[in-house]
Design a protein around this motif. Structure first.
Motif, PDB file in Angstrom:
ATOM      1  N   GLU A   1      -2.433   8.927   8.119  1.00  0.00           N
ATOM      2  CA  GLU A   1      -2.787   8.372   6.698  1.00  0.00           C
ATOM      3  C   GLU A   1      -2.514   9.334   5.754  1.00  0.00           C
ATOM      4  OE1 GLU A   1      -3.177   5.375   6.594  1.00  0.00           O
ATOM      5  OE2 GLU A   1      -3.950   4.247   8.446  1.00  0.00           O
ATOM      6  N   LYS A   2      -1.510  10.507   6.085  1.00  0.00           N
ATOM      7  CA  LYS A   2      -1.647  11.447   5.146  1.00  0.00           C
ATOM      8  C   LYS A   2      -1.369  11.069   3.845  1.00  0.00           C
ATOM      9  CE  LYS A   2       1.000  15.802   4.830  1.00  0.00           C
ATOM     10  NZ  LYS A   2       1.931  16.763   5.371  1.00  0.00           N
ATOM     11  N   THR A   3      -0.100  10.275   3.652  1.00  0.00           N
ATOM     12  CA  THR A   3       0.487  10.221   2.280  1.00  0.00           C
ATOM     13  C   THR A   3      -0.821   9.446   1.651  1.00  0.00           C
ATOM     14  OG1 THR A   3       2.597  10.037   3.241  1.00  0.00           O
ATOM     15  CG2 THR A   3       2.080   9.038   0.939  1.00  0.00           C
ATOM     16  N   LYS A   4      -1.275   8.310   2.065  1.00  0.00           N
ATOM     17  CA  LYS A   4      -2.405   7.561   1.746  1.00  0.00           C
ATOM     18  C   LYS A   4      -3.608   8.457   1.088  1.00  0.00           C
ATOM     19  CE  LYS A   4      -1.462   3.103   3.959  1.00  0.00           C
ATOM     20  NZ  LYS A   4      -1.885   2.171   4.848  1.00  0.00           N
ATOM     21  N   ILE A   5      -3.971   9.264   1.998  1.00  0.00           N
ATOM     22  CA  ILE A   5      -5.089  10.033   1.728  1.00  0.00           C
ATOM     23  C   ILE A   5      -4.921  10.885   0.707  1.00  0.00           C
ATOM     24  CG2 ILE A   5      -6.778  11.880   2.496  1.00  0.00           C
ATOM     25  CD1 ILE A   5      -6.516  10.209   5.446  1.00  0.00           C
TER      26      ILE A   5
ATOM     27  N   LEU B   1      -6.575  20.742   2.174  1.00  0.00           N
ATOM     28  CA  LEU B   1      -5.562  21.639   2.411  1.00  0.00           C
ATOM     29  C   LEU B   1      -4.860  21.599   3.743  1.00  0.00           C
ATOM     30  CD1 LEU B   1      -7.537  24.614   0.696  1.00  0.00           C
ATOM     31  CD2 LEU B   1      -5.380  23.677  -0.052  1.00  0.00           C
ATOM     32  N   TRP B   2      -5.582  21.202   4.550  1.00  0.00           N
ATOM     33  CA  TRP B   2      -5.159  21.012   5.914  1.00  0.00           C
ATOM     34  C   TRP B   2      -4.130  19.888   6.031  1.00  0.00           C
ATOM     35  CZ3 TRP B   2      -4.485  17.096   9.634  1.00  0.00           C
ATOM     36  CH2 TRP B   2      -4.343  17.530  10.873  1.00  0.00           C
ATOM     37  N   LEU B   3      -4.268  18.877   5.185  1.00  0.00           N
ATOM     38  CA  LEU B   3      -3.073  17.614   5.070  1.00  0.00           C
ATOM     39  C   LEU B   3      -2.051  18.191   4.119  1.00  0.00           C
ATOM     40  CD1 LEU B   3      -5.260  14.658   4.514  1.00  0.00           C
ATOM     41  CD2 LEU B   3      -3.999  15.137   6.486  1.00  0.00           C
ATOM     42  N   GLU B   4      -2.205  18.945   3.012  1.00  0.00           N
ATOM     43  CA  GLU B   4      -1.256  19.201   2.148  1.00  0.00           C
ATOM     44  C   GLU B   4      -0.324  20.421   2.877  1.00  0.00           C
ATOM     45  OE1 GLU B   4      -2.210  21.138  -2.113  1.00  0.00           O
ATOM     46  OE2 GLU B   4      -3.068  19.262  -2.024  1.00  0.00           O
ATOM     47  N   LEU B   5      -0.949  21.508   3.528  1.00  0.00           N
ATOM     48  CA  LEU B   5      -0.113  22.389   3.829  1.00  0.00           C
ATOM     49  C   LEU B   5       0.075  22.367   5.462  1.00  0.00           C
ATOM     50  CD1 LEU B   5      -2.288  25.330   2.155  1.00  0.00           C
ATOM     51  CD2 LEU B   5       0.138  24.101   1.367  1.00  0.00           C
ATOM     52  N   ASP B   6      -0.140  21.122   6.116  1.00  0.00           N
ATOM     53  CA  ASP B   6       0.260  21.197   7.531  1.00  0.00           C
ATOM     54  C   ASP B   6      -0.079  22.403   8.235  1.00  0.00           C
ATOM     55  OD1 ASP B   6       1.358  18.634   7.329  1.00  0.00           O
ATOM     56  OD2 ASP B   6       3.349  19.252   6.602  1.00  0.00           O
TER      57      ASP B   6
ATOM     58  N   LYS C   1       0.801  -1.171  -0.102  1.00  0.00           N
ATOM     59  CA  LYS C   1      -0.029  -0.190  -0.154  1.00  0.00           C
ATOM     60  C   LYS C   1       0.740   1.326   0.095  1.00  0.00           C
ATOM     61  CE  LYS C   1      -3.702  -1.970   2.633  1.00  0.00           C
ATOM     62  NZ  LYS C   1      -4.651  -1.922   3.860  1.00  0.00           N
ATOM     63  N   ASN C   2       1.878   1.378   0.819  1.00  0.00           N
ATOM     64  CA  ASN C   2       2.749   2.559   0.957  1.00  0.00           C
ATOM     65  C   ASN C   2       3.545   2.774  -0.445  1.00  0.00           C
ATOM     66  OD1 ASN C   2       2.105   3.190   3.703  1.00  0.00           O
ATOM     67  ND2 ASN C   2       3.647   1.826   4.446  1.00  0.00           N
ATOM     68  N   ALA C   3       3.964   1.630  -1.097  1.00  0.00           N
ATOM     69  CA  ALA C   3       4.818   1.789  -2.479  1.00  0.00           C
ATOM     70  C   ALA C   3       3.659   2.162  -3.265  1.00  0.00           C
ATOM     71  CB  ALA C   3       5.179   0.265  -2.788  1.00  0.00           C
TER      72      ALA C   3
END
Length: 187
Positions: A100-104, A163-168, A17-19
């Motif tokens: 799960e930021k990257t996955k989302i 945006l919250w996830l993308e921009l921290d 999944k991560n890959a």
């Protein structure tokens, strides 16, 4: 015999999944092959096929898993008494899902006819909102339809979340989101 809860199976599945998500952040879904996923995950093709029938199966299962993670938060959102209760719940959801930021972020940008996280979440938000407004016999003071309110709400929540996830962003973004929602649901 190896069970589905065997730690090796769980770790390999997460590795796949991560890959896949790492690749989705670099390439379009249609350009990713099973071999790309295997190369990124450092596994053989047979190992991949022990877990998934193809890249579509992988995508579908990941979208389903993340959609299911959102359902309790959406249900809670519309069963709360006031906006302050929502702030606490939404903040907890963001903190949980930020793991799960990257996955989302990777999956929000994949739109296929059989798996679409953005569309799934949008539909869950619209349905939750409509059920809430119907149950409350809500009538907007702005003289706009409940459908408009719910679709606007879903769009706003998804955009804010992404945006919250993308921009921290900080908790200030959460306060802004709560104020915007209070205006939308004013009656």
């Amino acid at each position: 015999m190896i069970s589905k809860t065997d730690l090796r199976i769980v770790k390999t599945n997460e590795n796949i999944k991560n890959a896949f998500c790492n690749l989705l952040l670099e390439k379009n879904f249609k350009d990713i092959t099973v071999q790309n996923i295997c190369d990124e995950a450092l596994i053989g093709r047979s190992t991949f096929y022990d877990h998934y029938s193809d890249k579509y199966d992988l995508l579908n299962k990941m979208v389903e898993e993340l959609s299911n993670e959102f359902k309790p938060y959406i249900k809670i959102r519309f069963n709360l008494n006031n906006i302050n209760d929502f702030t606490t719940t939404f903040s907890g959801m963001l903190k949980h899902l930020s793991k799960e930021k990257t996955k989302i972020l990777a999956l929000l940008n994949v739109h296929t006819e059989f798996a679409d996280l953005h569309s799934n979440l949008e539909n869950l938000l619209i349905k939750g909102c409509m059920d809430f407004l119907l149950n409350e016999n809500f009538k907007s003071k702005f003289n706009i339809s409940n459908e408009y309110i719910c679709r606007h709400y879903a769009s706003y929540v998804l955009t804010s979340f992404e945006l919250w996830l993308e921009l921290d962003e900080s908790d200030g973004a959460l306060e802004l989101a709560n104020n915007m929602q209070a205006i939308l649901f004013a009656n």
